[in-house]
Design a protein around this motif. Structure first.
Motif, PDB file in Angstrom:
ATOM      1  N   LYS A  47       0.833  -1.226   0.142  1.00  0.00           N
ATOM      2  CA  LYS A  47      -0.058  -0.013   0.029  1.00  0.00           C
ATOM      3  C   LYS A  47       0.981   1.465  -0.110  1.00  0.00           C
ATOM      4  CE  LYS A  47      -3.989  -1.999   2.204  1.00  0.00           C
ATOM      5  NZ  LYS A  47      -5.268  -1.856   3.317  1.00  0.00           N
ATOM      6  N   CYS A  48       0.773   2.104  -1.077  1.00  0.00           N
ATOM      7  CA  CYS A  48       1.579   3.493  -1.172  1.00  0.00           C
ATOM      8  C   CYS A  48       0.449   4.632  -0.952  1.00  0.00           C
ATOM      9  CB  CYS A  48       2.293   3.556  -2.487  1.00  0.00           C
ATOM     10  SG  CYS A  48       3.407   2.028  -2.783  1.00  0.00           S
ATOM     11  N   LYS A  49       0.876   5.653  -0.049  1.00  0.00           N
ATOM     12  CA  LYS A  49       0.192   6.725  -0.126  1.00  0.00           C
ATOM     13  C   LYS A  49       0.459   7.592  -1.311  1.00  0.00           C
ATOM     14  CE  LYS A  49      -0.082   6.568   5.047  1.00  0.00           C
ATOM     15  NZ  LYS A  49       0.272   7.538   6.019  1.00  0.00           N
ATOM     16  N   LYS A  50      -0.596   8.523  -1.591  1.00  0.00           N
ATOM     17  CA  LYS A  50      -0.505   9.597  -2.771  1.00  0.00           C
ATOM     18  C   LYS A  50       0.882  10.293  -2.664  1.00  0.00           C
ATOM     19  CE  LYS A  50      -2.375  13.641  -4.634  1.00  0.00           C
ATOM     20  NZ  LYS A  50      -3.734  14.681  -4.489  1.00  0.00           N
ATOM     21  N   GLY A  70      -5.345   2.174  -8.245  1.00  0.00           N
ATOM     22  CA  GLY A  70      -4.914   3.614  -8.006  1.00  0.00           C
ATOM     23  C   GLY A  70      -3.952   3.885  -9.294  1.00  0.00           C
ATOM     24  N   GLN A 114      -2.184   8.518  -6.466  1.00  0.00           N
ATOM     25  CA  GLN A 114      -3.279   8.634  -5.758  1.00  0.00           C
ATOM     26  C   GLN A 114      -2.934   7.407  -4.693  1.00  0.00           C
ATOM     27  OE1 GLN A 114      -6.122   7.155  -8.482  1.00  0.00           O
ATOM     28  NE2 GLN A 114      -6.627   8.974  -9.370  1.00  0.00           N
ATOM     29  N   ASN A 115      -3.567   7.245  -3.701  1.00  0.00           N
ATOM     30  CA  ASN A 115      -3.302   6.193  -2.526  1.00  0.00           C
ATOM     31  C   ASN A 115      -3.506   4.721  -3.454  1.00  0.00           C
ATOM     32  OD1 ASN A 115      -3.112   7.733  -0.448  1.00  0.00           O
ATOM     33  ND2 ASN A 115      -5.359   7.507   0.085  1.00  0.00           N
TER      34      ASN A 115
END
Length: 246
Positions: A47-50, A70, A114-115
């Protein structure tokens, strides 16, 4: 520098690609071999944040990424450290494949716009899958051949385009790939990001956008750009075969 350990991850033994349902999606077509529960090396969902970078240009190649959800910006660094955007990627696309198997280091960087959730497959897992699954190896070969064909044709077309045509090509590419939402392209980008993809300057993009607005071909609201007449824009670059990149 972010690492896999610094990103939020979770096991994906029971995770399938449930986004596109496309017959051409490598994840769908090869779910059983890619997510083989008997394997000791199964995909991880990252999971990567924006705004988070998950591939560092020049870092050692350690695996491939398949976008689950995303949007991602793929770029490389040019002369004087200037960023050149190679492409924008959406769910069910592969990231990091151009360095896989042939180079020790990633030739590109990648940032989540994006997330974003990504399936991560280690280099060792992918090599094992390719060695033991001829069908998947063949489909990967076709994928690489198609990528090479697109890249070669795009370089040829871009080299013959004017700045205005390159900016229009960029608008059509993003519209074609991400569609529109309430009259605007469904991927808000800065003028600099348009310039970095089109291979021009931010000032030139602003000038072209201003001209296109005066001609009522596009509309703008902050970072949002709307295309008023797609067919008229297509006509301007029809000789360059704008369908090459998607």
């Amino acid at each position: 520098m972010p690492t896999l350990n610094s990103l939020e991850t979770k096991s994906s033994l029971d995770v399938v690609c449930d986004v596109c349902k496309s017959a051409s999606c490598l994840i769908h077509n090869n779910y059983e071999v890619l997510f083989n529960v008997k394997s000791t090396q199964v995909s991880t969902v990252i999971k990567c944040k924006k705004g988070q970078q998950f591939i560092i240009e020049g870092a050692p190649v350690n695996g491939l990424f398949f976008i689950k959800t995303g949007t991602v910006k793929v770029f490389r660094t040019g002369i004087n450290g200037r960023e050149q955007i190679v492409r924008f990627a959406k769910p069910c696309e592969i990231i990091g494949h151009r360095g896989f198997g042939t180079q020790e280091y990633y030739s590109i960087g990648a940032i989540a716009l994006q997330n974003t959730e990504l399936h991560y497959f280690s280099k060792e897992h992918m090599q094992d899958v390719l060695m033991h699954n001829p069908k998947f190896a063949y489909e990967m070969m076709l994928f690489y051949a198609n990528e090479l064909n697109r890249s070669e044709n795009k370089v040829k077309s871009i080299s013959q385009m004017t700045v205005r045509e390159r900016v229009i090509d960029t608008l059509l590419y993003i519209h074609r790939k991400f569609g529109d939402l309430r009259g605007f392209i469904n991927l808000p980008l800065s003028r600099k990001e348009y310039a970095d993809y089109a291979g021009t300057t931010e000032e030139q993009v602003i000038r072209v956008f201003s001209a296109l607005k005066k001609e009522r071909l596009i509309s703008a609201k902050g970072k949002k750009i709307g295309i008023n007449d797609v067919n008229l824009l297509k006509k301007e670059i029809s000789e360059h075969n704008y369908f090459l990149d998607s």
